[in-house]
Design a protein around this motif. Sequence first.
Motif: not given
Length: 296
Positions: A92-121
């Motif tokens: 995900f870190s290497s091939y996600a489109v669009p690329t994710i910015g700083s991981k430190m700045d991710l808010d809860e909404h973005q974390l939920i979206k990424i977790r759901r993506e990871f769940s599928i993968l």
Amino acid sequence: GNALSIPYTHYMGELSFINENKYTDLNFAKFSNKKLRQFYQYLVKVSNTQDMAFDLDLTRLKSDIDDGLYFESSIPQGYGMGSSGAMVAALFSSYAVPTIGSKMDLDEHQLIKIRREFSILESYFHGTSSGLDPLLCYLRTPVLIEGMEHIRKVDVPRKAAQSKNAIFLVDTGMPEKTDGLVIKFHDMYETADFRQQVDKEYIPTNNKCIDHLISGRDQEFYKELARLSKFQLDHMTPMIPKGWASHWAAGLDSGMYYLKLLGSGGGGYLLGFTKHLSEVTKMFRKTGRNMIIVSG
């Protein structure tokens, strides 16, 4: 229920390319490349059939696999230590489109979206996945998930160097795949009695353990942890590695340590907690079991 996951940086993995002059296990690299190719076929399928929050650059991924891409990893497989999660996070870190910015700045909404993506993968490896392991590997910081819909990064208090409190791992010496035991748990949960015990006793106890741990309330934490450990011993026997029920019970009876299942179940590592580190270390050394201190 809630889930707390803490990164263990002793193990790591990274994407690399096969090079016969590179100092690595060439046979393992070729095997890993073959597994990545199989995973790529799954990614093509889910990208066409499921609503994904992020696209993956599958064209570039396929080209890189053809060029010898593989996952170099020191993470033991079948030990509940997140080997599949680390690989999913790396892809995900290497091939996600669009690329994710700083991981430190991710808010809860973005974390939920990424977790759901990871769940599928990660479902490719386990049949079903919470997405928590890949998220933890991706963020590299402790993560608290409350009811699967609220995610936040948390701090887990560390004890002073002279403290006898410790979180540790015990090697059962028996790797085990996760998917069969996940199915077994879901089958057990379909029975009314077990479902009621989980909902009314296990989940509330689990949630109290997490709350006490991150709040630094040691006495209350170990009290609830003893209940959690006993519940798993009494009601999740199929998940406890063969020959380990006696060690499990010994910790409960003596109050010296408490064991808990890790993600793999049935083998791999067990998670342990103790307020008597030196004594427990000697106890497991006598049994010939490898004990690794995670935090303490």
